[in-house]
Design an enzyme around this catalytic site. Structure first.
Site, PDB file in Angstrom:
ATOM      1  N   ARG A 220     -44.077  52.832 -50.862  1.00 31.59           N
ATOM      2  CA  ARG A 220     -44.465  54.029 -50.113  1.00 31.59           C
ATOM      3  C   ARG A 220     -45.704  54.745 -50.619  1.00 31.59           C
ATOM      4  O   ARG A 220     -46.074  55.777 -50.064  1.00 31.59           O
ATOM      5  CB  ARG A 220     -43.313  55.037 -50.021  1.00 31.59           C
ATOM      6  CG  ARG A 220     -42.121  54.490 -49.295  1.00 31.59           C
ATOM      7  CD  ARG A 220     -41.143  55.542 -48.914  1.00 31.59           C
ATOM      8  NE  ARG A 220     -40.769  56.397 -50.020  1.00 31.59           N
ATOM      9  CZ  ARG A 220     -40.095  57.513 -49.875  1.00 31.59           C
ATOM     10  NH1 ARG A 220     -39.719  57.912 -48.697  1.00 31.59           N
ATOM     11  NH2 ARG A 220     -39.771  58.243 -50.919  1.00 31.59           N
ATOM     12  N   ASP A 221     -46.367  54.253 -51.656  1.00 31.73           N
ATOM     13  CA  ASP A 221     -47.600  54.906 -52.104  1.00 31.73           C
ATOM     14  C   ASP A 221     -48.591  53.879 -52.656  1.00 31.73           C
ATOM     15  O   ASP A 221     -49.185  54.071 -53.705  1.00 31.73           O
ATOM     16  CB  ASP A 221     -47.309  55.984 -53.147  1.00 31.73           C
ATOM     17  CG  ASP A 221     -48.466  56.971 -53.312  1.00 31.73           C
ATOM     18  OD1 ASP A 221     -49.269  57.124 -52.362  1.00 31.73           O
ATOM     19  OD2 ASP A 221     -48.574  57.584 -54.387  1.00 31.73           O
ATOM     20  N   ILE A 222     -48.748  52.779 -51.924  1.00 35.86           N
ATOM     21  CA  ILE A 222     -49.741  51.778 -52.304  1.00 35.86           C
ATOM     22  C   ILE A 222     -51.119  52.390 -52.080  1.00 35.86           C
ATOM     23  O   ILE A 222     -51.419  52.852 -50.979  1.00 35.86           O
ATOM     24  CB  ILE A 222     -49.606  50.487 -51.460  1.00 35.86           C
ATOM     25  CG1 ILE A 222     -48.226  49.846 -51.645  1.00 35.86           C
ATOM     26  CG2 ILE A 222     -50.739  49.507 -51.773  1.00 35.86           C
ATOM     27  CD1 ILE A 222     -47.994  49.201 -52.973  1.00 35.86           C
TER      28      ILE A 222
END
Length: 190
Positions: A92-94
């Site tokens: 969810r935070d690439i």
């Protein structure tokens, strides 16, 4: 488990929301993690020290990166993220700042995915998730439309973020730019 700040400013946890399960899953991956547990009401995950530069810094220093280099590093990122997905974890935070580039004379460059702090743990057996439905978390430049709308996030959101990250690495700029974070989010949606 639930996290809560106490008077001394440290975070404490209580059982119940799955951070412990997430830690146990992470320690079962091929990612170098050495220990996981709790002590005095605090959770910990001991991982390898990674000596390198994050991809964001590499892009800032070099500008546009050669496509072959980006493809080689992205393939490594995809392998790590695919392993997380097989374990039911969505990052969810690439983003470039969460990809560490390590250079070794005998092996060349390798990419390591960091910061699973926003990761969503999916119980693939029961279809349950650890994070609250409707929560919007991530970095605007790399968020998928589903994530922006607060919808249920699945592995496809990480694939979208990887594509946005590749775009920035190859062009030197994110796919969408606006004066405010809300403007960037809106461009992802239109």
């Amino acid at each position: 488990m639930r996290l809560a700040a106490v008077d001394d400013g440290r975070l404490r946890y209580s059982p119940g929301d799955g951070l412990e399960a997430r830690g146990h899953k992470v320690t079962r991956t091929r990612w170098p993690s050495f220990d996981f547990g709790s002590s005095q009401g605090l959770m910990y995950l001991v991982m390898e020290y990674v000596d390198g530069r994050d991809l964001g810094q590499v892009i800032r220093d070099a500008g546009k990166l050669d496509f072959a280099r980006v493809a080689r590093l992205t393939a490594q990122v995809c392998g790590s993220v695919a392993e997380a997905h097989r374990l039911g974890i969505v990052h969810r935070d690439i983003k470039p700042e969460n990809i560490m580039i390590v250079t070794r004379p005998d092996q060349g460059e390798s990419a390591k995915v960091l910061d699973f702090g926003l990761a969503k743990l999916r119980d693939t057996q029961a279809g349950n998730t650890v994070t609250r439905a409707g929560a919007i978390v991530g970095t605007p430049y790399y968020m998928s439309p589903e994530q922006i709308r607060g919808e249920d996030v699945d592995p496809r959101g990480d694939v979208y973020a990887i594509g946005a990250m590749m775009y920035k690495a190859v062009t030197g700029a994110p796919p969408f730019v606006a004066a405010t974070p809300m403007g960037v989010l809106t461009k992802h949606l239109t």
